[in-house]
Motif scaffolding. Structure first.
Motif, PDB file in Angstrom:
ATOM      1  N   HIS A  34       0.790  -1.224   0.000  1.00  0.00           N
ATOM      2  CA  HIS A  34       0.000   0.000   0.000  1.00  0.00           C
ATOM      3  C   HIS A  34       0.827   1.283   0.000  1.00  0.00           C
ATOM      4  CE1 HIS A  34       1.017  -0.917   4.147  1.00  0.00           C
ATOM      5  NE2 HIS A  34       0.770   0.340   4.464  1.00  0.00           N
ATOM      6  N   LEU A  35       2.139   1.175   0.229  1.00  0.00           N
ATOM      7  CA  LEU A  35       2.979   2.370   0.262  1.00  0.00           C
ATOM      8  C   LEU A  35       3.572   2.706  -1.102  1.00  0.00           C
ATOM      9  CD1 LEU A  35       4.870   1.752   3.630  1.00  0.00           C
ATOM     10  CD2 LEU A  35       2.840   3.157   3.220  1.00  0.00           C
ATOM     11  N   ASN A  36       3.373   1.823  -2.077  1.00  0.00           N
ATOM     12  CA  ASN A  36       3.847   2.102  -3.436  1.00  0.00           C
ATOM     13  C   ASN A  36       2.829   2.963  -4.174  1.00  0.00           C
ATOM     14  OD1 ASN A  36       5.093  -0.490  -2.491  1.00  0.00           O
ATOM     15  ND2 ASN A  36       6.271  -0.189  -4.356  1.00  0.00           N
ATOM     16  N   ASN A  37       3.316   3.691  -5.162  1.00  0.00           N
ATOM     17  CA  ASN A  37       2.453   4.503  -6.047  1.00  0.00           C
ATOM     18  C   ASN A  37       1.609   5.524  -5.273  1.00  0.00           C
ATOM     19  OD1 ASN A  37       3.330   2.943  -8.339  1.00  0.00           O
ATOM     20  ND2 ASN A  37       1.934   1.329  -7.653  1.00  0.00           N
ATOM     21  N   ARG A  38       2.228   6.106  -4.250  1.00  0.00           N
ATOM     22  CA  ARG A  38       1.592   7.180  -3.497  1.00  0.00           C
ATOM     23  C   ARG A  38       2.703   7.959  -2.777  1.00  0.00           C
ATOM     24  NH1 ARG A  38      -0.284   5.640   2.487  1.00  0.00           N
ATOM     25  NH2 ARG A  38       0.668   7.699   2.681  1.00  0.00           N
ATOM     26  N   TRP A  39       2.402   9.185  -2.419  1.00  0.00           N
ATOM     27  CA  TRP A  39       3.362   9.980  -1.663  1.00  0.00           C
ATOM     28  C   TRP A  39       3.372   9.540  -0.200  1.00  0.00           C
ATOM     29  CZ3 TRP A  39       6.931  13.008  -3.759  1.00  0.00           C
ATOM     30  CH2 TRP A  39       6.725  13.488  -5.061  1.00  0.00           C
ATOM     31  N   ILE A  40       4.563   9.479   0.371  1.00  0.00           N
ATOM     32  CA  ILE A  40       4.708   9.200   1.797  1.00  0.00           C
ATOM     33  C   ILE A  40       5.599  10.287   2.400  1.00  0.00           C
ATOM     34  CG2 ILE A  40       4.422   6.703   1.528  1.00  0.00           C
ATOM     35  CD1 ILE A  40       7.466   6.436   1.846  1.00  0.00           C
ATOM     36  N   TYR A  41       5.432  10.510   3.700  1.00  0.00           N
ATOM     37  CA  TYR A  41       6.314  11.481   4.360  1.00  0.00           C
ATOM     38  C   TYR A  41       6.510  11.093   5.818  1.00  0.00           C
ATOM     39  CZ  TYR A  41       2.010  13.662   6.231  1.00  0.00           C
ATOM     40  OH  TYR A  41       0.819  13.894   6.866  1.00  0.00           O
ATOM     41  N   GLY A  42       7.589  11.597   6.388  1.00  0.00           N
ATOM     42  CA  GLY A  42       7.909  11.359   7.783  1.00  0.00           C
ATOM     43  C   GLY A  42       8.699  12.523   8.343  1.00  0.00           C
ATOM     44  N   TYR A  43       8.684  12.655   9.667  1.00  0.00           N
ATOM     45  CA  TYR A  43       9.346  13.798  10.292  1.00  0.00           C
ATOM     46  C   TYR A  43       9.651  13.471  11.740  1.00  0.00           C
ATOM     47  CZ  TYR A  43       4.572  14.476  11.992  1.00  0.00           C
ATOM     48  OH  TYR A  43       3.350  14.286  12.559  1.00  0.00           O
ATOM     49  N   GLY A  44      10.463  14.336  12.370  1.00  0.00           N
ATOM     50  CA  GLY A  44      10.746  14.159  13.775  1.00  0.00           C
ATOM     51  C   GLY A  44      12.122  14.674  14.175  1.00  0.00           C
ATOM     52  N   PRO A  45      12.385  14.719  15.489  1.00  0.00           N
ATOM     53  CA  PRO A  45      13.673  15.198  15.997  1.00  0.00           C
ATOM     54  C   PRO A  45      14.709  14.076  16.029  1.00  0.00           C
ATOM     55  CG  PRO A  45      12.203  14.738  17.820  1.00  0.00           C
ATOM     56  CD  PRO A  45      11.411  14.464  16.572  1.00  0.00           C
ATOM     57  N   ALA A  46      15.979  14.469  16.104  1.00  0.00           N
ATOM     58  CA  ALA A  46      17.071  13.494  16.133  1.00  0.00           C
ATOM     59  C   ALA A  46      18.271  14.095  16.849  1.00  0.00           C
ATOM     60  CB  ALA A  46      17.447  13.059  14.721  1.00  0.00           C
ATOM     61  N   VAL A  47      19.143  13.208  17.306  1.00  0.00           N
ATOM     62  CA  VAL A  47      20.432  13.592  17.887  1.00  0.00           C
ATOM     63  C   VAL A  47      21.521  12.847  17.116  1.00  0.00           C
ATOM     64  CG1 VAL A  47      21.895  13.554  19.947  1.00  0.00           C
ATOM     65  CG2 VAL A  47      19.433  13.964  20.170  1.00  0.00           C
ATOM     66  N   ASP A  48      22.525  13.587  16.630  1.00  0.00           N
ATOM     67  CA  ASP A  48      23.673  13.002  15.929  1.00  0.00           C
ATOM     68  C   ASP A  48      24.922  13.228  16.769  1.00  0.00           C
ATOM     69  OD1 ASP A  48      22.064  12.360  13.709  1.00  0.00           O
ATOM     70  OD2 ASP A  48      22.378  14.356  12.848  1.00  0.00           O
ATOM     71  N   ILE A  49      25.670  12.137  17.005  1.00  0.00           N
ATOM     72  CA  ILE A  49      26.929  12.223  17.752  1.00  0.00           C
ATOM     73  C   ILE A  49      28.045  11.697  16.855  1.00  0.00           C
ATOM     74  CG2 ILE A  49      28.154  11.611  19.861  1.00  0.00           C
ATOM     75  CD1 ILE A  49      25.430  10.990  21.129  1.00  0.00           C
ATOM     76  N   ILE A  50      29.101  12.494  16.703  1.00  0.00           N
ATOM     77  CA  ILE A  50      30.217  12.128  15.836  1.00  0.00           C
ATOM     78  C   ILE A  50      31.477  12.004  16.689  1.00  0.00           C
ATOM     79  CG2 ILE A  50      31.502  12.721  13.752  1.00  0.00           C
ATOM     80  CD1 ILE A  50      29.178  14.667  13.081  1.00  0.00           C
ATOM     81  N   PHE A  51      32.134  10.839  16.611  1.00  0.00           N
ATOM     82  CA  PHE A  51      33.386  10.601  17.309  1.00  0.00           C
ATOM     83  C   PHE A  51      34.530  10.487  16.300  1.00  0.00           C
ATOM     84  CE2 PHE A  51      30.115   8.713  20.089  1.00  0.00           C
ATOM     85  CZ  PHE A  51      30.380   9.379  21.274  1.00  0.00           C
TER      86      PHE A  51
END
Length: 468
Positions: free
Chosen positions: A423-440
């Motif tokens: 059901h996710l093919n042949n249609r627009w999908i979207y997502g969003y939200g906060p994140a934390v990135d840590i680089i060592f």
């Protein structure tokens, strides 16, 4: 009268002297490096935009040195980079640039204990944290074998997937550092096979006798050409030979290789072009990237599979302030030959970095797709910290950077054949939200994302990347 004339002359002389002091510059008379015990100096010079004879205005010096620092860090070879001016002569405005680097640890002979699934979230949520879906073995990776930014990778996998891989690239074969060569050989076999997609979830099958259901083999060379510090070309030629057990084509999915085939052989030709002006390629803080990829699968004497695809995209990273960056990555892909595509070769979104926030547990198979990934990033912390003295010197000082990030991703996958029940093919999908990135150490990136999608789901997802 004479006093007035004298004052006027003195005023103009002072003004000229003041303006001249305001427009002081650095004329680079020499560039040298220190700290590069293993890495060739020419590798560093190949990455930077400044050169001997350049004139840099004093007010631009900090900005250009910062850009040069990130150009060098983008190689993944160094933990820290600093630039300084030495032996500056105020009269001639000539001076030398000293580049000081701290080299990373390049050799990683480590045991393998890794997940066989597409990402950590799939293994944790969909596969019930099963240890049977873990690969173990041995990996030897050297990211700078001879000091010429030439990576060597040797992998021996057992467990869920048996895999043997050898890959080596030497990017600076010619004297002008523009031409490079490489090659790889790969073999894997699986006792469990991802044979179809239902409700946009990968379906797996395994037989009780645990016989091999899938084997894959590929081998081939590649040629690299880099015309300058921003333009990269690569041409790869490979031979692929994939096999499945008759049970797969007869019972599970006749379209796995199409038309009930159990054997698939084809030549593979791929061309990559990147025009990369990002300030820091591993985690871009500014600049832009254009890229294009052409793939021809199937030609000559081995043409069981016939496909021609093109992928293109653009990234743009805009620094709003010293700590706030607006980023956008947009990518499109289409098959130019509109034949039916075997299930095994019909990958769309949900793999590698082409994942919409909140859809980590899904795959969207398809011959064509468009994806737009957008983020606002805020720098919270950036520091070099001392660790412990008994570690190798490459680990005694650790760079750690922390970003807060907010995402909004949008995508569409076009699928003509395998769309029933997905059901996710042949249609627009979207997502969003906060994140934390840590680089060592400027190379190891860990991301923690809380994402929501347009079908009302949410969850905490983990991603990690090694950016060598």
């Amino acid at each position: 009268m004479y006093n007035l004339k004298g004052l006027i002359v003195l005023f103009f002389c002072y003004s000229f002297s003041f303006l001249n002091s305001q427009s002081s510059s650095l004329i680079i008379s020499d560039i040298s490096c220190e700290g590069n015990d293993h890495t060739s100096e020419s590798v560093i010079f190949r990455e930077i935009s400044i050169s001997v004879g350049d004139t840099i205005k004093t007010e631009d010096l900090t900005k250009i040195f910062e850009l040069t620092k990130f150009q060098i860090l983008s190689t993944g070879l160094f933990n820290n980079v600093t630039l300084n001016v030495k032996n500056y002569d105020t009269k001639s405005q000539k001076g030398e640039v000293l580049i000081t680097v701290e080299e990373n640890w390049y050799l990683y002979p480590v045991p393998i204990f890794e997940l066989a699934d597409r990402n950590f979230s799939v293994w944790w949520n969909e596969q019930n944290k099963s240890l049977s879906r873990v690969n173990y073995g041995f990996r030897l990776s050297h990211f700078n074998l001879t000091g010429n930014k030439d990576p060597l990778k040797i992998k021996v996998h057992f467990g869920y997937t048996r895999k043997y891989e050898l890959k080596y690239v030497f990017p600076y074969l010619s004297r002008d550092k523009k031409w490079g060569v490489g090659g790889s050989i790969f073999y894997s076999e699986n006792r469990e096979i991802a044979y179809t997609t239902k409700a946009n979830k990968t379906q797996f099958a395994q037989l009780e006798d645990e016989r091999k259901l899938l084997s894959r083999f590929r081998i081939g060379p590649e040629i690299k050409f880099r015309s300058d510090e921003h333009n990269f070309h690569a041409l790869r030629l490979e031979y692929h030979h994939n096999k499945v057990d008759p049970y797969v084509s007869e019972v599970l999915n006749p379209d796995y290789f199409l038309n009930g085939k159990t054997d698939l052989q084809f030549f593979f030709l791929e061309y990559d072009f990147n025009h990369d002006k990002r300030s820091y390629r591993h985690y871009p803080l500014g600049g832009y990237l254009y890229f294009i990829n052409l793939k021809k699968e199937g030609f000559g004497i081995f043409n069981d599979y016939d496909n021609l695809s093109i992928t293109a995209g653009v990234e743009k990273h805009i620094p709003i302030s010293q700590k706030l960056i607006l980023s956008s990555r947009n990518k499109v892909k289409t098959n130019l030959i509109r034949n039916e595509v075997a299930f095994a070769n019909n990958t769309g979104l949900g793999w590698d970095s082409d994942i919409v926030s909140g859809y980590e547990l899904y795959v969207m198979d398809g011959s064509d797709f468009i994806i737009s990934m957008n983020a606002i990033k805020f720098l919270v912390f950036d520091s070099n910290m001392n660790t412990v003295k008994w570690l190798p010197k490459q680990f005694r000082k650790m760079n750690m950077t922390l970003f807060l990030r907010s995402n909004f991703d949008l995508a569409y996958v076009n699928e003509r054949k395998y769309k029933e029940g997905n059901h996710l093919n042949n249609r627009w999908i979207y997502g969003y939200g906060p994140a934390v990135d840590i680089i060592f150490f400027n190379n190891f990136i860990f991301s923690f994302e809380y994402s929501l999608n347009d079908i009302g789901e949410s969850g905490l997802f983990f991603h990690n990347t090694i950016a060598f």
